[in-house]
Scaffold this motif. Sequence first.
Motif, mmCIF file in Angstrom:
data_model
loop_
_atom_site.group_PDB
_atom_site.id
_atom_site.type_symbol
_atom_site.label_atom_id
_atom_site.label_comp_id
_atom_site.label_asym_id
_atom_site.label_seq_id
_atom_site.Cartn_x
_atom_site.Cartn_y
_atom_site.Cartn_z
ATOM 1 N N VAL A 5 0.927 -1.502 0.036
ATOM 2 C CA VAL A 5 -0.228 0.092 -0.015
ATOM 3 C C VAL A 5 1.439 0.934 -0.095
ATOM 4 C CG1 VAL A 5 -1.794 1.599 1.579
ATOM 5 C CG2 VAL A 5 -2.306 -1.480 1.317
ATOM 6 N N ARG A 6 1.851 0.803 0.629
ATOM 7 C CA ARG A 6 2.766 2.319 0.616
ATOM 8 C C ARG A 6 3.398 2.548 -0.353
ATOM 9 N NH1 ARG A 6 6.813 1.582 6.060
ATOM 10 N NH2 ARG A 6 4.863 1.799 7.480
ATOM 11 N N VAL A 7 3.760 1.079 -1.463
ATOM 12 C CA VAL A 7 3.997 1.636 -2.709
ATOM 13 C C VAL A 7 3.387 1.888 -3.993
ATOM 14 C CG1 VAL A 7 4.635 0.310 -4.937
ATOM 15 C CG2 VAL A 7 5.859 0.275 -2.663
ATOM 16 N N ALA A 8 1.588 1.978 -3.573
ATOM 17 C CA ALA A 8 0.968 2.713 -4.247
ATOM 18 C C ALA A 8 0.709 4.067 -3.674
ATOM 19 C CB ALA A 8 -0.413 1.902 -3.386
ATOM 20 N N SER A 9 0.627 4.476 -2.949
ATOM 21 C CA SER A 9 0.665 6.028 -2.415
ATOM 22 C C SER A 9 2.085 7.004 -2.692
ATOM 23 C CB SER A 9 0.670 6.305 -1.130
ATOM 24 O OG SER A 9 0.512 7.622 -0.429
ATOM 25 N N ILE A 10 3.211 6.028 -2.966
ATOM 26 C CA ILE A 10 4.123 6.761 -3.877
ATOM 27 C C ILE A 10 3.387 6.238 -5.610
ATOM 28 C CG2 ILE A 10 6.432 6.274 -4.520
ATOM 29 C CD1 ILE A 10 7.113 5.341 -1.555
ATOM 30 N N SER A 11 3.231 6.133 -5.859
ATOM 31 C CA SER A 11 3.235 5.753 -7.091
ATOM 32 C C SER A 11 1.665 7.020 -7.585
ATOM 33 C CB SER A 11 2.248 3.862 -7.784
ATOM 34 O OG SER A 11 2.862 3.241 -7.852
ATOM 35 N N GLU A 12 1.062 6.696 -6.239
ATOM 36 C CA GLU A 12 -0.219 7.564 -6.791
ATOM 37 C C GLU A 12 0.081 8.895 -7.044
ATOM 38 O OE1 GLU A 12 -2.917 8.951 -3.848
ATOM 39 O OE2 GLU A 12 -3.935 7.814 -4.747
ATOM 40 N N ARG A 13 1.564 9.706 -5.770
ATOM 41 C CA ARG A 13 1.871 11.036 -6.024
ATOM 42 C C ARG A 13 3.056 11.299 -7.252
ATOM 43 N NH1 ARG A 13 3.521 9.913 -0.335
ATOM 44 N NH2 ARG A 13 1.770 9.656 1.204
ATOM 45 N N MET A 14 3.414 9.940 -7.651
ATOM 46 C CA MET A 14 4.637 10.418 -9.042
ATOM 47 C C MET A 14 3.230 10.059 -10.055
ATOM 48 S SD MET A 14 7.467 9.858 -8.349
ATOM 49 C CE MET A 14 8.192 9.379 -9.888
ATOM 50 N N GLY A 15 2.634 9.955 -10.140
ATOM 51 C CA GLY A 15 0.913 10.110 -10.915
ATOM 52 C C GLY A 15 0.515 11.987 -10.937
ATOM 53 N N MET A 16 0.562 12.099 -10.158
ATOM 54 C CA MET A 16 0.031 13.437 -10.354
ATOM 55 C C MET A 16 1.181 14.133 -9.770
ATOM 56 S SD MET A 16 -2.155 13.062 -6.687
ATOM 57 C CE MET A 16 -3.670 12.117 -6.532
ATOM 58 N N ALA A 17 2.168 13.963 -10.019
ATOM 59 C CA ALA A 17 3.810 15.007 -10.571
ATOM 60 C C ALA A 17 3.699 14.998 -11.906
ATOM 61 C CB ALA A 17 4.611 14.576 -9.733
ATOM 62 N N TYR A 18 3.823 14.097 -12.264
ATOM 63 C CA TYR A 18 3.852 13.889 -13.808
ATOM 64 C C TYR A 18 2.704 14.934 -14.568
ATOM 65 C CZ TYR A 18 8.233 10.768 -14.311
ATOM 66 O OH TYR A 18 9.441 10.380 -13.988
ATOM 67 N N SER A 19 1.733 14.251 -13.907
ATOM 68 C CA SER A 19 0.117 14.997 -14.709
ATOM 69 C C SER A 19 1.025 16.872 -14.296
ATOM 70 C CB SER A 19 -1.148 14.667 -13.910
ATOM 71 O OG SER A 19 -2.020 15.655 -14.421
ATOM 72 N N ARG A 20 1.810 17.308 -12.946
ATOM 73 C CA ARG A 20 1.604 18.571 -13.281
ATOM 74 C C ARG A 20 2.442 18.824 -13.999
ATOM 75 N NH1 ARG A 20 0.997 17.441 -8.023
ATOM 76 N NH2 ARG A 20 -1.114 17.506 -7.079
ATOM 77 N N ILE A 21 3.689 18.504 -14.543
ATOM 78 C CA ILE A 21 4.103 18.593 -14.863
ATOM 79 C C ILE A 21 4.019 18.717 -16.852
ATOM 80 C CG2 ILE A 21 6.256 18.539 -13.969
ATOM 81 C CD1 ILE A 21 7.512 15.690 -14.476
ATOM 82 N N GLY A 22 2.780 17.820 -17.014
ATOM 83 C CA GLY A 22 2.473 17.679 -18.621
ATOM 84 C C GLY A 22 3.324 16.368 -19.099
ATOM 85 N N SER A 23 2.797 15.806 -18.688
ATOM 86 C CA SER A 23 3.687 14.193 -18.846
ATOM 87 C C SER A 23 2.772 12.892 -18.846
ATOM 88 C CB SER A 23 5.824 13.407 -18.576
ATOM 89 O OG SER A 23 5.652 14.179 -18.612
ATOM 90 N N PRO A 24 1.122 13.176 -19.145
ATOM 91 C CA PRO A 24 0.437 12.593 -19.068
ATOM 92 C C PRO A 24 1.208 10.779 -19.244
ATOM 93 C CG PRO A 24 0.292 13.172 -20.782
ATOM 94 C CD PRO A 24 1.359 14.291 -20.978
ATOM 95 N N GLY A 25 1.802 10.179 -20.436
ATOM 96 C CA GLY A 25 1.762 9.329 -20.498
ATOM 97 C C GLY A 25 2.354 8.483 -19.353
#
Length: 100
Positions: A5-25
Amino acid sequence: MPDHVRVASISERMGMAYSRIGSPGLAMEWLTKAIAIRTKRQGRLHPDLLPSLASSAALLCAQGQLFGAADTSMRAVRIAGGAFGTRHAKCGRALTDLSL
């Protein structure tokens, strides 16, 4: 990648960060991992899925994948309604996301 579950939380944050910087893939890749891990570890109806589902739906919508976004948002509505009730703010948030 471990399915904790901690890895899921980190993965979620990474996804949100990549979304904010314009890397949708990359964003979708990380969010998909987060959803898969949480679903496996916590169940497909666990409310901890809501942030990842909301971010995933927003990303799909921004990419013009409206049916995918609607399906993802409906999943969030069902989870929020089941976990908190249909009059709870989290259910209202999920419904608002669906309407966008």
